[in-house]
Design a protein around this motif. Structure first.
Motif, PDB file in Angstrom:
ATOM      1  N   ASP A 252       1.018  -1.183   0.004  1.00  0.00           N
ATOM      2  CA  ASP A 252      -0.208   0.175  -0.063  1.00  0.00           C
ATOM      3  C   ASP A 252       1.207   1.129  -0.028  1.00  0.00           C
ATOM      4  O   ASP A 252       1.828   1.032   0.517  1.00  0.00           O
ATOM      5  CB  ASP A 252      -0.877   0.126   1.453  1.00  0.00           C
ATOM      6  N   ALA A 253       0.275   2.347  -0.578  1.00  0.00           N
ATOM      7  CA  ALA A 253       0.848   3.839  -0.493  1.00  0.00           C
ATOM      8  C   ALA A 253       0.562   4.014   0.994  1.00  0.00           C
ATOM      9  O   ALA A 253      -0.367   3.653   1.675  1.00  0.00           O
ATOM     10  CB  ALA A 253       0.517   4.518  -1.423  1.00  0.00           C
ATOM     11  N   ALA A 254       1.463   4.897   1.715  1.00  0.00           N
ATOM     12  CA  ALA A 254       1.195   5.415   3.000  1.00  0.00           C
ATOM     13  C   ALA A 254      -0.186   6.207   3.032  1.00  0.00           C
ATOM     14  O   ALA A 254      -0.863   5.771   3.932  1.00  0.00           O
ATOM     15  CB  ALA A 254       2.218   6.406   3.394  1.00  0.00           C
ATOM     16  N   GLY A 255      -0.579   7.053   2.216  1.00  0.00           N
ATOM     17  CA  GLY A 255      -2.044   7.529   2.194  1.00  0.00           C
ATOM     18  C   GLY A 255      -2.975   6.668   2.172  1.00  0.00           C
ATOM     19  O   GLY A 255      -4.122   7.045   2.692  1.00  0.00           O
ATOM     20  N   GLU A 256      -2.866   5.507   1.568  1.00  0.00           N
ATOM     21  CA  GLU A 256      -3.983   4.507   1.068  1.00  0.00           C
ATOM     22  C   GLU A 256      -3.916   3.940   2.315  1.00  0.00           C
ATOM     23  O   GLU A 256      -5.252   3.734   2.771  1.00  0.00           O
ATOM     24  CB  GLU A 256      -3.469   3.519   0.056  1.00  0.00           C
ATOM     25  N   ALA A 257      -2.846   3.512   3.217  1.00  0.00           N
ATOM     26  CA  ALA A 257      -3.213   3.040   4.451  1.00  0.00           C
ATOM     27  C   ALA A 257      -3.978   3.900   5.478  1.00  0.00           C
ATOM     28  O   ALA A 257      -4.716   3.424   6.198  1.00  0.00           O
ATOM     29  CB  ALA A 257      -1.625   2.677   5.196  1.00  0.00           C
ATOM     30  N   PHE A 258      -3.602   5.390   5.407  1.00  0.00           N
ATOM     31  CA  PHE A 258      -4.321   6.329   6.169  1.00  0.00           C
ATOM     32  C   PHE A 258      -5.967   6.272   5.866  1.00  0.00           C
ATOM     33  O   PHE A 258      -6.832   6.302   7.121  1.00  0.00           O
ATOM     34  CB  PHE A 258      -3.710   7.640   6.074  1.00  0.00           C
TER      35      PHE A 258
END
Ligand SMILES: [Zn+2]
Lengths: 231, 377
Positions: B181-187
């Motif tokens: 995942d991209a970090a923003g996606e995890a957020f």
């Protein structure tokens, strides 16, 4: 004010560009090519060539007509974005015409008719035309077969475009092939008539015809959030 | 090979005026950038309110909204930049990837049509390099530090998480990237599990901040306020790659243990637990991002650290990066939060560099949804 009309339709397998009389739509120069998924790559180079070979300068284009589908998403996005930017940049009126209406007109059907178009690999758009006709529908293969088998539905004015489903009558497919051939002049005619009748669409608000939304999405009418001034 | 003391500075041409268009995801943006760095206008129409009900971007809806808003955004940018026509610019820069194909096509078609109509040169810009070049932007009258080369750039957003080495303004070498995942996606995903509104980044930041300042009534035997419970960090050895899917799974496991499910499943998560997990999750992501960026900075002996992308708007990440940069004695350049999220000014900044480098795109330019910025060497 220019006296020519530029038509763009990118909803079917065949992308079309045409220049004709603003007064009555009489074609002057046309181009058609298989759009594939490369509308973005091809449309402007082909427009540039069409204009230069026919000796038409952009500033003599006095109006625009653009096919709004339903049809292929990629083509519609490119066609609409291009037509809108041209009309806006030149400050000329634009009208959006349903691609199905153009296809029916191309085979002489100006009243009640039904146009079927692909909606992805399996589903089909069913577009009833004529006064009081219901809006376009998205049909799964079984639903299309049921529609075709229902004797209440008139098959004599059926136009099937870009389809080789066995359930579709040959005659409707032949009509569809002719409709594609005649789409450019038909769009010019419909566009010229609409503009002559005083119609001009809001260029900013012009978007492709919506038939269905992904599951769970409601049609949206609201605005977007604008950035504060960063100047 | 001896490394030059200073890398090449970005080219600058005070009179250069670039019109830039960005539509790769869910922001319709047009900007005018002057002299490669000064924002004459930057207008963003955000579709966030439109996508909030589904908790994520629906590509069909996004492309249609771009078509609906592209011309009003263009007009607004021209008015703010006091230009009467797109013909009054030296070049038109546009994002051609990476991003959602349907969204990219709208901005690309508008940009190419403007270039055709007004006979202006067209420049293609990679969205990711745009996020990096936001570090060079400033508003009129403002002075900002100029990142020195070599630089390490961390691009961290809803769609991307990567570390890049830069020896010059257009020289990129991939150092590491997310393997899942991209970090923003995890957020976003963790935000949904906690029952927080979309987008997850700002919501988690708010929940963590509220938890830190307001305490957490009813916390009972859970960890006290100054010690949020810990969540794992994925280090992936000493690579510069990232992974956030395990962290997401750990959050899910904790919610199942504590509440029997997540907000995604309709379970109400108590506010104190939301605050605790938001704090721990944010701390884990920030720790990994900051540590790896610092490690990359040491490895390539960078003189500056650049952070870009929507997650770079996160206050806790900005603070952690400032600490690392100070400890390493390198410059840290992070754009203002409004220039971290998607905008067209950053495309104008990168596009100015590409224009000055002599790059030109043709009217046959297509969208490249999975365009790469740089490859590992
Ligand atoms: Zn982005």
């Amino acid at each position: 004010m220019g006296d020519l009309l530029l038509a763009i339709d990118t909803a079917t397998s065949r992308a079309v560009l045409a220049v004709g009389s603003l007064a009555d739509g009489t074609p002057r120069a046309m181009d058609a090519w298989p759009g594939g998924h490369a509308h973005a790559e091809t449309i402007l180079p082909r427009l540039a060539t069409l204009l230069s070979t026919s000796g038409v300068r952009l500033d003599v284009i006095g109006g625009f007509v653009v096919g709004v589908g339903p049809g292929g998403f990629t083509g519609l996005r490119v066609g609409l974005a291009t037509a809108k930017t041209l009309a806006h940049g030149l400050g000329r009126p634009i009208v959006g015409i349903g691609t199905a209406e153009g296809l029916a007109a191309a085979v002489g059907l100006h009243g009640p008719a039904t146009v079927i178009l692909p909606a992805g690999p399996r589903d089909r758009y069913l577009v009833p035309l004529g006064v009081g006709a219901a809006g376009p529908r998205l049909l799964a293969p079984a639903a299309l077969e049921a529609w075709l088998a229902d004797p209440a539905n008139d098959r004599s004015s059926l136009v099937a475009v870009d389809l080789d489903d066995p359930a579709i009558p040959d005659e409707a497919r032949r009509r569809g092939a002719s409709a594609l051939d005649g789409l450019a002049p038909a769009m010019l005619g419909l566009g010229a008539a609409a503009l002559a009748g005083g119609r001009a669409d809001d260029v900013a608000a012009l978007v492709p015809a919506y038939v269905t939304l992904p599951r769970g999405i409601a049609p949206w009418q609201g605005g977007v959030a604008w950035s504060p001034d960063l100047r | 090979m001896a490394r030059p003391d200073t890398g090449p500075a970005p080219a600058s041409e005070p009179e250069l005026r670039v019109l830039a268009i960005e539509s790769s995801c869910d922001e319709t943006a047009v900007a005018v950038v002057e002299g490669g760095r000064a924002i004459a206008a930057s207008v963003v129409a955000s579709q966030t309110p439109l996508h909030a009900p589904t908790g994520g971007i629906v590509p069909e809806v996004a492309a249609r909204a771009h078509l609906r808003w592209m011309l009003p955004v263009l007009d607004e940018a021209l008015v703010r930049a006091r230009l009467s026509s797109p013909a009054d610019v030296d070049a038109i820069a546009v994002t051609n990837g990476p991003g959602l194909a349907g969204s990219l096509l709208v901005g690309l078609s508008m940009a190419k049509t403007l270039a055709f109509l007004h006979d202006r040169p067209l420049v293609a810009v990679n969205h990711l390099e745009g996020h990096i070049h936001a570090a060079w932007l400033h508003t009129s009258g403002e002075t900002r530090p100029t990142p020195a080369f070599p630089a390490v750039a961390l691009v961290v957003s809803g769609g991307h998480t990567l570390l890049v080495e830069m020896q010059g303004p257009l020289e990129y070498r991939l150092l590491g990237r997310t393997v899942d995942d991209a970090a923003g996606e995890a957020f976003d995903k963790v935000g949904r599990m906690l029952g927080l509104p979309y987008p997850g980044g700002p919501a988690i930041q708010r929940a963590a901040a509220a938890w830190a300042t307001d305490g957490h009534p009813g916390a009972g035997d859970r960890a006290p306020r100054d010690e949020p419970s810990a969540l794992p960090r994925a280090w992936l050895g000493d690579t510069l790659d990232f992974s956030f899917s395990g962290l997401k799974t750990a959050v899910r496991r904790r919610l199942f243990e504590a509440c029997g499910g997540t907000a995604d499943d309709g379970v109400a998560i108590p506010a104190d637990l939301v605050g605790d997990i938001a704090t721990a999750f944010q701390a884990s992501v920030v720790d990994v991002l900051a540590t790896k960026t610092a490690l990359a900075t040491e490895r390539i002996e960078a003189r500056s650290m650049i952070i870009g992308g929507g997650v770079a708007a996160n206050v806790s990440l900005r603070a952690a990066m400032a600490e690392r940069a100070a400890a390493l004695g390198v410059d840290l350049v992070i754009p203002a939060p409004s220039l971290c999220t998607d905008n067209a000014a950053m495309i104008g900044a990168a596009g100015s560099q590409r224009f000055l480098a002599g790059e030109r795109a043709g009217l046959d330019l297509g969208a490249s949804p999975s365009l790469r910025l740089a490859v590992a060497r």
